[in-house]
Motif scaffolding. Structure first.
Motif, PDB file in Angstrom:
ATOM      1  N   LYS A  17       0.818  -1.212   0.000  1.00 43.88           N
ATOM      2  CA  LYS A  17       0.000   0.000   0.000  1.00 43.88           C
ATOM      3  C   LYS A  17       0.852   1.263   0.000  1.00 43.88           C
ATOM      4  N   THR A  22       1.587  -3.189  -7.884  1.00 37.64           N
ATOM      5  CA  THR A  22       0.556  -4.134  -8.288  1.00 37.64           C
ATOM      6  C   THR A  22       0.690  -5.443  -7.497  1.00 37.64           C
ATOM      7  N   TYR A  42       0.848  -9.603  -1.488  1.00 38.89           N
ATOM      8  CA  TYR A  42      -0.205  -8.589  -1.582  1.00 38.89           C
ATOM      9  C   TYR A  42      -0.376  -8.266  -3.064  1.00 38.89           C
ATOM     10  N   THR A  43      -1.601  -8.332  -3.552  1.00 41.53           N
ATOM     11  CA  THR A  43      -1.833  -8.033  -4.968  1.00 41.53           C
ATOM     12  C   THR A  43      -2.951  -7.013  -5.133  1.00 41.53           C
ATOM     13  N   GLU A  44      -2.836  -6.250  -6.184  1.00 44.09           N
ATOM     14  CA  GLU A  44      -3.844  -5.257  -6.549  1.00 44.09           C
ATOM     15  C   GLU A  44      -4.321  -5.609  -7.956  1.00 44.09           C
ATOM     16  N   ARG A  45      -5.399  -6.416  -8.010  1.00 48.46           N
ATOM     17  CA  ARG A  45      -5.981  -6.839  -9.293  1.00 48.46           C
ATOM     18  C   ARG A  45      -4.944  -7.558 -10.178  1.00 48.46           C
ATOM     19  N   ALA A  46      -4.297  -8.561  -9.581  1.00 44.50           N
ATOM     20  CA  ALA A  46      -3.325  -9.360 -10.335  1.00 44.50           C
ATOM     21  C   ALA A  46      -3.229 -10.742  -9.710  1.00 44.50           C
ATOM     22  N   GLN A  47      -2.752 -11.695 -10.507  1.00 44.65           N
ATOM     23  CA  GLN A  47      -2.567 -13.060 -10.026  1.00 44.65           C
ATOM     24  C   GLN A  47      -1.081 -13.325  -9.798  1.00 44.65           C
ATOM     25  N   GLU A  92      -0.049 -10.396 -16.924  1.00 47.14           N
ATOM     26  CA  GLU A  92      -0.495  -9.448 -15.905  1.00 47.14           C
ATOM     27  C   GLU A  92      -0.150  -8.001 -16.254  1.00 47.14           C
ATOM     28  N   LYS A 117       2.813  -1.906 -12.921  1.00 46.91           N
ATOM     29  CA  LYS A 117       2.297  -2.000 -14.286  1.00 46.91           C
ATOM     30  C   LYS A 117       2.804  -0.875 -15.182  1.00 46.91           C
TER      31      LYS A 117
END
Length: 204
Positions: A17, A22, A42-47, A92, A117
């Protein structure tokens, strides 16, 4: 009490954070120092497909940060030859990787990998801040691991003391042997056990 998994997850979330990355993955070095294990992510809209799986140190981009004890910044992992998981990066849509060592008293215990990203630049102030943050995290992780070892040793010591009390008790021989065997099996986590007594030159 300190819970290592919980501590690692909190550290990954905090760093993720703060940096607005990402993916933030924390990889700890195995005892044999041959592999890194992604322990918290920790991920932000990712695998992130490697959590809990062993990654050979030599196949991990984190090996540079680990071996040299200093950060590594790769502007575009989709094109950089040093990064071998290009299919993952393209899927990603990841560009920049920032890998930092986890140093506890100058001993490398793992790495923190930050994925972005967009192509990210890191200035000296941000580099200093993130390095200090990772060093602080490394000490927290080291303390948590030490705590787990201490708790395990306390449990073993308690078992030894309990067995010593049994040996000093006034139980009848057969009852004493049965209790001693049961406690020894429980203490060693064995599935089965047996006691052999020496009478003269024979085992019974």
């Amino acid at each position: 009490t300190l819970d290592l998994d919980r501590v690692l997850n909190l550290v990954a979330i905090r760093i993720g954070k703060i940096t607005r990355c990402t993916i933030c993955s924390i990889l700890l070095l195995e005892h044999n120092k041959q592999a890194l294990i992604p322990t918290a992510v920790y991920t932000e809209r990712a695998q992130y497909p490697w959590k809990g799986k062993k990654i050979e140190v030599e196949k991990s981009i984190g090996s540079y940060a680990l071996n040299h004890k200093k950060p590594l910044l790769i502007s575009n992992i989709q094109t950089d030859k040093r990064y071998i998981y290009k299919e993952f990066a393209r899927k990603e849509n990841l560009k920049t990787l920032f890998s930092l060592p986890l140093l506890a008293e100058q001993e490398a215990i793992g790495v923190v990998n930050l994925y972005f990203k967009h192509e990210k630049e890191v200035d000296d102030a941000e580099m200093t801040f993130l390095t200090a943050l990772c060093n602080q995290a490394a000490m927290v992780i080291r303390n948590s691991k030490l705590y787990e070892v201490i708790e395990e040793d306390k449990e073993k010591l308690g078992g030894i003391i309990e067995i010593a009390h049994i040996l000093n008790s006034k139980l009848e021989t057969q009852e004493l042997l049965k209790v001693l065997l049961d406690k020894t099996i429980a203490f060693t986590h064995a599935e089965h056990g047996s006691l052999l007594l020496i009478r003269g030159e024979k085992l019974e």
